[in-house]
Design a protein around this motif. Structure first.
Motif, PDB file in Angstrom:
ATOM      1  N   GLN A  43       0.873  -1.165   0.000  1.00  0.00           N
ATOM      2  CA  GLN A  43       0.000   0.000   0.000  1.00  0.00           C
ATOM      3  C   GLN A  43       0.924   1.233   0.000  1.00  0.00           C
ATOM      4  OE1 GLN A  43      -3.755  -1.037   2.623  1.00  0.00           O
ATOM      5  NE2 GLN A  43      -1.916  -1.626   3.735  1.00  0.00           N
ATOM      6  N   ILE A  44       1.017   1.898  -1.152  1.00  0.00           N
ATOM      7  CA  ILE A  44       1.966   2.990  -1.318  1.00  0.00           C
ATOM      8  C   ILE A  44       1.224   4.321  -1.212  1.00  0.00           C
ATOM      9  CG2 ILE A  44       3.803   3.925  -2.766  1.00  0.00           C
ATOM     10  CD1 ILE A  44       3.795   1.247  -4.282  1.00  0.00           C
ATOM     11  N   LEU A  45       1.635   5.135  -0.252  1.00  0.00           N
ATOM     12  CA  LEU A  45       0.947   6.391   0.008  1.00  0.00           C
ATOM     13  C   LEU A  45       1.858   7.586  -0.281  1.00  0.00           C
ATOM     14  CD1 LEU A  45      -0.743   5.526   3.431  1.00  0.00           C
ATOM     15  CD2 LEU A  45      -1.523   4.971   1.112  1.00  0.00           C
ATOM     16  N   ASP A  46       1.332   8.530  -1.030  1.00  0.00           N
ATOM     17  CA  ASP A  46       2.032   9.776  -1.351  1.00  0.00           C
ATOM     18  C   ASP A  46       1.520  10.846  -0.384  1.00  0.00           C
ATOM     19  OD1 ASP A  46       2.744  12.307  -2.492  1.00  0.00           O
ATOM     20  OD2 ASP A  46       3.035  11.311  -4.425  1.00  0.00           O
ATOM     21  N   ALA A  47       2.391  11.279   0.543  1.00  0.00           N
ATOM     22  CA  ALA A  47       1.981  12.213   1.596  1.00  0.00           C
ATOM     23  C   ALA A  47       1.947  13.669   1.148  1.00  0.00           C
ATOM     24  CB  ALA A  47       2.914  12.069   2.797  1.00  0.00           C
ATOM     25  N   ARG A  48       2.285  13.932  -0.118  1.00  0.00           N
ATOM     26  CA  ARG A  48       2.322  15.309  -0.620  1.00  0.00           C
ATOM     27  C   ARG A  48       0.917  15.774  -1.023  1.00  0.00           C
ATOM     28  NH1 ARG A  48       5.730  14.984  -5.575  1.00  0.00           N
ATOM     29  NH2 ARG A  48       4.382  13.175  -5.859  1.00  0.00           N
ATOM     30  N   SER A  49       0.839  16.938  -1.617  1.00  0.00           N
ATOM     31  CA  SER A  49      -0.449  17.468  -2.058  1.00  0.00           C
ATOM     32  C   SER A  49      -0.945  16.715  -3.288  1.00  0.00           C
ATOM     33  CB  SER A  49      -0.318  18.958  -2.390  1.00  0.00           C
ATOM     34  OG  SER A  49       0.497  19.144  -3.547  1.00  0.00           O
ATOM     35  N   GLU A  50      -2.222  16.872  -3.565  1.00  0.00           N
ATOM     36  CA  GLU A  50      -2.825  16.242  -4.743  1.00  0.00           C
ATOM     37  C   GLU A  50      -2.163  16.734  -6.028  1.00  0.00           C
ATOM     38  OE1 GLU A  50      -5.299  13.738  -6.848  1.00  0.00           O
ATOM     39  OE2 GLU A  50      -5.384  13.939  -4.663  1.00  0.00           O
ATOM     40  N   GLU A  51      -1.833  18.024  -6.067  1.00  0.00           N
ATOM     41  CA  GLU A  51      -1.184  18.609  -7.254  1.00  0.00           C
ATOM     42  C   GLU A  51       0.181  17.965  -7.507  1.00  0.00           C
ATOM     43  OE1 GLU A  51       0.224  22.980  -9.006  1.00  0.00           O
ATOM     44  OE2 GLU A  51      -0.493  22.788  -6.950  1.00  0.00           O
ATOM     45  N   GLU A  52       0.965  17.803  -6.439  1.00  0.00           N
ATOM     46  CA  GLU A  52       2.283  17.177  -6.570  1.00  0.00           C
ATOM     47  C   GLU A  52       2.157  15.731  -7.027  1.00  0.00           C
ATOM     48  OE1 GLU A  52       5.164  18.391  -3.180  1.00  0.00           O
ATOM     49  OE2 GLU A  52       3.144  18.830  -2.438  1.00  0.00           O
ATOM     50  N   TYR A  53       1.185  15.048  -6.439  1.00  0.00           N
ATOM     51  CA  TYR A  53       0.945  13.647  -6.797  1.00  0.00           C
ATOM     52  C   TYR A  53       0.618  13.517  -8.275  1.00  0.00           C
ATOM     53  CZ  TYR A  53      -1.683   9.285  -7.312  1.00  0.00           C
ATOM     54  OH  TYR A  53      -2.144   8.080  -7.751  1.00  0.00           O
ATOM     55  N   THR A  54      -0.226  14.402  -8.782  1.00  0.00           N
ATOM     56  CA  THR A  54      -0.639  14.344 -10.187  1.00  0.00           C
ATOM     57  C   THR A  54       0.554  14.509 -11.116  1.00  0.00           C
ATOM     58  OG1 THR A  54      -2.834  15.221  -9.645  1.00  0.00           O
ATOM     59  CG2 THR A  54      -2.117  15.411 -11.937  1.00  0.00           C
ATOM     60  N   GLN A  55       1.489  15.359 -10.736  1.00  0.00           N
ATOM     61  CA  GLN A  55       2.645  15.607 -11.589  1.00  0.00           C
ATOM     62  C   GLN A  55       3.601  14.416 -11.649  1.00  0.00           C
ATOM     63  OE1 GLN A  55       4.320  19.187  -9.992  1.00  0.00           O
ATOM     64  NE2 GLN A  55       2.783  20.508 -10.910  1.00  0.00           N
ATOM     65  N   ASN A  56       3.931  13.868 -10.500  1.00  0.00           N
ATOM     66  CA  ASN A  56       4.880  12.750 -10.428  1.00  0.00           C
ATOM     67  C   ASN A  56       4.572  11.879  -9.218  1.00  0.00           C
ATOM     68  OD1 ASN A  56       7.031  13.652 -12.518  1.00  0.00           O
ATOM     69  ND2 ASN A  56       6.906  15.443 -11.183  1.00  0.00           N
ATOM     70  N   HIS A  57       4.505  10.575  -9.414  1.00  0.00           N
ATOM     71  CA  HIS A  57       4.332   9.687  -8.270  1.00  0.00           C
ATOM     72  C   HIS A  57       4.835   8.283  -8.582  1.00  0.00           C
ATOM     73  CE1 HIS A  57       0.449   9.237 -10.528  1.00  0.00           C
ATOM     74  NE2 HIS A  57       0.685   7.961 -10.307  1.00  0.00           N
ATOM     75  N   LEU A  58       5.091   7.529  -7.535  1.00  0.00           N
ATOM     76  CA  LEU A  58       5.520   6.148  -7.708  1.00  0.00           C
ATOM     77  C   LEU A  58       4.374   5.316  -8.293  1.00  0.00           C
ATOM     78  CD1 LEU A  58       7.806   7.104  -5.799  1.00  0.00           C
ATOM     79  CD2 LEU A  58       7.688   4.855  -4.692  1.00  0.00           C
TER      80      LEU A  58
END
Length: 234
Positions: A43-58
């Motif tokens: 279960q991989i969680l991106d703790a950043r903002s939604e905008e940051e997640y949309t740009q780049n994520h694992l």
């Protein structure tokens, strides 16, 4: 006898707490190996903002902004406490907060990406992205052409430490306008370049004289230290 038993119990608790506190953090390679081993259970969680997640994520990550406390309980209900959780942010600021919160809510197997997304991208690991690769190495080298020293600031508008360093760099640019040229690189919009140069932490300053790197420092560097290295490189 009773007092002795209580003393032994207190000693045991003290030793246990200290052993836990001294447990070494997982290395970057160990994190990657554990993530691969977990497979579909991860279960991989991106703790950043939604905008940051949309740009780049694992790959496989879901947005789980630590700033969205209003929906924390709702989002945690969607997670399985019996499956491993992997968390990251830019560095280890927001991810560290989320790790603490999940452990306090009964999640036993929670692992934080050491060095964060900065190290992941800078080390050449892949991400899913909606932004282009950005500047090529040739483009970057063209920006370094100057008869002055060139100070390059690798950062991100989302990075707290980068925001602390930015006004220092701005001041130096104004005060040393005849001495230095400042180049600012938004790291996550230039992933190929960050990978090529091995920039694994934000912010990172790099000082060039001609086309040669003469100084490099990660973190919020004091103004006096930057000035000293500029003066030494003249």
């Amino acid at each position: 006898m009773k007092n002795r038993a209580l003393s032994l119990l207190s000693l045991l608790l003290f030793v246990t707490i200290n052993l836990n506190a001294q447990t070494p953090a997982l290395t970057f390679d160990a994190f990657e190996a554990k993530l691969q081993q977990a497979g579909s259970r991860a279960q991989i969680l991106d703790a950043r903002s939604e905008e940051e997640y949309t740009q780049n994520h694992l790959k496989g990550a879901v947005s789980f902004s630590v700033a969205d406390q209003a929906n924390f309980a709702k989002k945690t209900k969607k997670l399985d406490k019996n499956s491993p959780v992997f968390i990251y942010s830019i560095g280890n600021g927001r991810s560290g907060q989320l790790v603490k919160q999940l452990r306090e809510n009964g999640f036993a197997d929670v692992t934080e990406l050491p060095g964060g997304l900065s190290k992941w991208i800078g080390s050449g690991r892949p991400v899913e992205s909606t932004v282009g690769a950005g500047l090529s190495l040739n483009d970057y080298q063209a920006k370094l052409k100057s008869d002055k020293l060139v100070l390059v600031d690798f950062g991100s508008r989302y990075c707290g430490s980068c925001k602390k360093l930015a006004p220092i760099v701005d001041e130096l640019e104004k005060e040393l306008t005849s001495t230095i040229k400042v180049v600012r690189i938004e790291a996550y919009e230039n992933k190929a370049l960050v990978k090529e140069l091995g920039i694994t932490s934000l912010p990172t300053l790099v000082l060039y004289k001609g086309d040669k790197e003469v100084w490099k420092k990660a973190g919020v560097t004091p103004k006096a230290e930057i000035q000293a290295n500029i003066a030494e490189s003249l």
